[in-house]
Design a protein around this motif. Structure first.
Motif, PDB file in Angstrom:
ATOM      1  N   MET A   1     -64.229 -18.513  25.207  1.00 37.42           N
ATOM      2  CA  MET A   1     -64.657 -19.603  26.303  1.00 37.42           C
ATOM      3  C   MET A   1     -64.436 -20.862  26.035  1.00 37.42           C
ATOM      4  O   MET A   1     -64.032 -21.760  25.210  1.00 37.42           O
ATOM      5  N   THR A   2     -64.289 -21.253  27.588  1.00 36.08           N
ATOM      6  CA  THR A   2     -64.055 -23.203  27.612  1.00 36.08           C
ATOM      7  C   THR A   2     -65.168 -23.698  28.479  1.00 36.08           C
ATOM      8  O   THR A   2     -66.116 -22.882  29.530  1.00 36.08           O
ATOM      9  N   TRP A   3     -65.389 -24.799  27.833  1.00 35.87           N
ATOM     10  CA  TRP A   3     -66.059 -25.516  28.722  1.00 35.87           C
ATOM     11  C   TRP A   3     -65.231 -26.515  29.531  1.00 35.87           C
ATOM     12  O   TRP A   3     -64.302 -27.138  29.373  1.00 35.87           O
ATOM     13  N   PRO A   4     -65.764 -26.940  30.632  1.00 33.87           N
ATOM     14  CA  PRO A   4     -66.107 -28.374  31.636  1.00 33.87           C
ATOM     15  C   PRO A   4     -65.206 -29.059  30.650  1.00 33.87           C
ATOM     16  O   PRO A   4     -66.401 -29.669  29.930  1.00 33.87           O
ATOM     17  N   ALA A   5     -64.385 -29.681  31.415  1.00 31.30           N
ATOM     18  CA  ALA A   5     -63.701 -31.637  30.291  1.00 31.30           C
ATOM     19  C   ALA A   5     -63.596 -32.183  31.665  1.00 31.30           C
ATOM     20  O   ALA A   5     -63.058 -31.503  32.879  1.00 31.30           O
ATOM     21  N   THR A   6     -64.209 -32.743  31.479  1.00 34.22           N
ATOM     22  CA  THR A   6     -64.030 -34.435  31.927  1.00 34.22           C
ATOM     23  C   THR A   6     -63.284 -35.761  31.597  1.00 34.22           C
ATOM     24  O   THR A   6     -63.320 -35.564  30.047  1.00 34.22           O
ATOM     25  N   HIS A   7     -62.133 -36.077  32.078  1.00 31.30           N
ATOM     26  CA  HIS A   7     -61.546 -37.085  31.120  1.00 31.30           C
ATOM     27  C   HIS A   7     -61.479 -38.873  31.560  1.00 31.30           C
ATOM     28  O   HIS A   7     -61.674 -39.077  33.235  1.00 31.30           O
ATOM     29  N   LEU A   8     -61.088 -39.422  30.624  1.00 34.30           N
ATOM     30  CA  LEU A   8     -62.286 -40.678  30.819  1.00 34.30           C
ATOM     31  C   LEU A   8     -61.581 -41.465  30.458  1.00 34.30           C
ATOM     32  O   LEU A   8     -60.457 -41.376  29.093  1.00 34.30           O
ATOM     33  N   SER A   9     -60.563 -42.702  31.081  1.00 30.16           N
ATOM     34  CA  SER A   9     -59.346 -43.347  30.650  1.00 30.16           C
ATOM     35  C   SER A   9     -59.957 -44.908  30.869  1.00 30.16           C
ATOM     36  O   SER A   9     -60.294 -45.003  31.596  1.00 30.16           O
TER      37      SER A   9
END
Length: 131
Positions: free
Chosen positions: A1-9
């Motif tokens: 299982m994977t979780w949705p990811a958000t990348h903040l930079s």
């Protein structure tokens, strides 16, 4: 299982070595990472902070000198939350990238609040390092 990811930079006009040395030093966390609570203290080699829900332990998993500022946050319940944070070369400066995973049960409002808090922390880090 994977979780949705958000990348903040955020881009920072300092070398990756400078950014990693500052941001990867737990003693500097109160200066830029408001989301990790207050009352930061070390007990030997371990670092703790206080949140509304109790005490958390903060563990950098490194290697920090390579720009890997991943850190685990461990509340009193013992459940570990892994937070990937990387410092990447961006021409002569750096790109600092935090990956926020949407863990099961996290509401849209809580995800947005977490995202906003992390973005604010990254802006604070930029301001401190660019002086």
């Amino acid at each position: 299982m994977t979780w949705p990811a958000t990348h903040l930079s955020v881009s920072i006009d300092r070398t990756p070595a400078d950014v990693a040395a500052f941001a990867g030093d737990p003693a500097n966390l109160p200066l830029w990472a408001a989301g990790l609570g207050s009352g930061l203290r070390s007990e030997g080699e371990r670092w703790f902070a206080d949140l509304d829900g109790g005490t958390i332990e903060i563990r950098f998993t490194g290697p920090v000198e390579a720009g890997v500022l991943d850190h685990d946050v461990v509340p009193e319940t013992g459940e570990t939350v892994h937070n990937p944070l990387r410092v990447l070369a961006n021409d002569r400066g750096s790109e600092v990238v935090f990956t926020l995973f949407r863990r099961p049960g996290l509401s849209d409002a809580d995800l947005a609040a977490d995202s906003d808090a992390i973005a604010a922390d990254l802006v604070t880090l930029k301001r401190l390092l660019e002086g």
